[in-house]
Structures are given as structure tokens and as C-alpha cells.
Design a protein around this motif. Structure first.
Motif: not given
Length: 186
Positions: A94-114
Motif C-alpha cells: 500500500a505504501a508503494f502504491l501511494l508513493f507512486y500515486a503521489f508521484g504521478i499526481l505531482c508529475c502529470d496533474v500538478l507539474g506537467h513535467f517533460g
């Protein structure tokens, strides 16, 4: 035979507890070093594959991350069955899944990283958690995490073009392999 008094018995129990703690830490380092070496190989291969066929980067990194999770679970579960030191359970998953979910949120939703920002974000994000693990499991995690963070930032700001992926293969993948080998010596 010598009789032990309460003071000697308490000291003997403290000595036993100290030995148990050192053995437990040694097992954690052993399992962590195996996971880091495997992750390092996968991350190194992922960066090289991303360099060679960048259009498949999404598939490459999903595969690398799924394999890393599977390897961590397998090594931790195997290590626990041999030693009784439980290091992977559903809370860890669960910690790994939350970790990845938050990272994806930061990259794709909040940050739109290249691609370049993603190449720097994920290793730094992982290493922050390695540093935090070091607060409980020992300074080796902190040293490794900080070294990889600093080298990632150097590459991000000073290594140009596609060479950045090769830099990250060496820094992140190679850094994990080297730190896994280093932890085997501790």
C-alpha cells in the motif's frame, strides 16, 4: 557454576537484546542491499533503453517499476521466510502504491513535467524516501540517497541532451548497485 544476581541478569538480557538488534539490522541491510542491486540493474537498463528507443519511454518505465516492486516483494518475502524478519506485507505494498500515486499526481496533474524533468524528479523522489528510511535503518541509506540526489541535480543542470539519460543510468542505476554492494560490507 556462578550464581547471577539481578544486576548481572539484567546486564545479560541487555546484551542479548543488543545482539538481537544488531542481527536484525544486519538482515535489513542484507535484504535492502539485494533490492538495491536488483533495482540498480533495472534502472540502469531502463535509462539505456530509454536512450535507445525514447518513444517507448512510458512502457519502459512502467515495466521497470513493476519489476522493481515484484523483485522487492520476492526478495523481502524470501528473506523473511529464512530469517523471520518481516520486511514486506500489504502495508508495504500500500505504501508503494501511494508513493507512486503521489508521484504521478505531482508529475502529470500538478507539474506537467517533460522528459528531462521526469528523469530528475523520480530518482530524487525515491532518494528522499531512502534518506528518510536512513533515520530508522542507518546512515548508509542517508549517504546513498544524498549522493544520488546531488549527482542527479548536477546532471539535470549541466549534462545536455540525450547524454542526460546515460548520466542517469550511471548515477541512479550505478549508484544503487554500488550502494547495494557497499551495504554488504557494513
Amino acid at each position: 557454576m556462578t550464581d547471577f544476581g539481578p544486576k548481572e541478569a539484567a546486564q545479560a538480557l541487555n546484551d542479548i537484546q543488543d545482539i538481537v538488534q544488531r542481527v536484525r539490522q544486519s538482515r535489513i541491510y542484507d535484504i535492502a542491499s539485494q533490492i538495491m542491486i536488483a533495482a540498480g540493474v533495472l534502472v540502469l537498463a531502463g535509462n539505456v533503453a530509454n536512450f535507445l528507443v525514447p518513444r517507448y519511454s512510458g512502457f519502459i518505465w512502467i515495466t521497470v517499476n513493476v519489476l522493481n516492486l515484484a523483485v522487492a516483494a520476492a526478495l523481502s518475502t524470501t528473506g523473511a521466510s529464512k530469517t523471520g524478519v518481516q520486511t514486506f506485507d500489504f502495508r508495504v505494498l500500500a505504501a508503494f502504491l501511494l508513493f507512486y500515486a503521489f508521484g504521478i499526481l505531482c508529475c502529470d496533474v500538478l507539474g506537467h513535467f517533460g522528459p528531462r524533468e521526469l528523469g530528475a524528479f523520480w530518482p530524487i523522489y525515491f532518494m528522499v524516501f531512502y534518506c528518510m528510511a536512513g533515520l530508522w535503518f542507518g546512515r548508509a541509506f542517508i549517504a546513498m540517497g544524498l549522493a544520488i540526489i546531488v549527482l542527479t541535480l548536477i546532471g539535470y543542470f549541466f549534462v545536455e541532451g540525450g547524454a542526460f539519460l546515460l548520466w542517469m543510468a550511471a548515477v541512479n542505476g550505478g549508484g544503487l548497485i554500488l550502494s547495494g554492494l557497499w551495504m554488504r560490507r557494513i
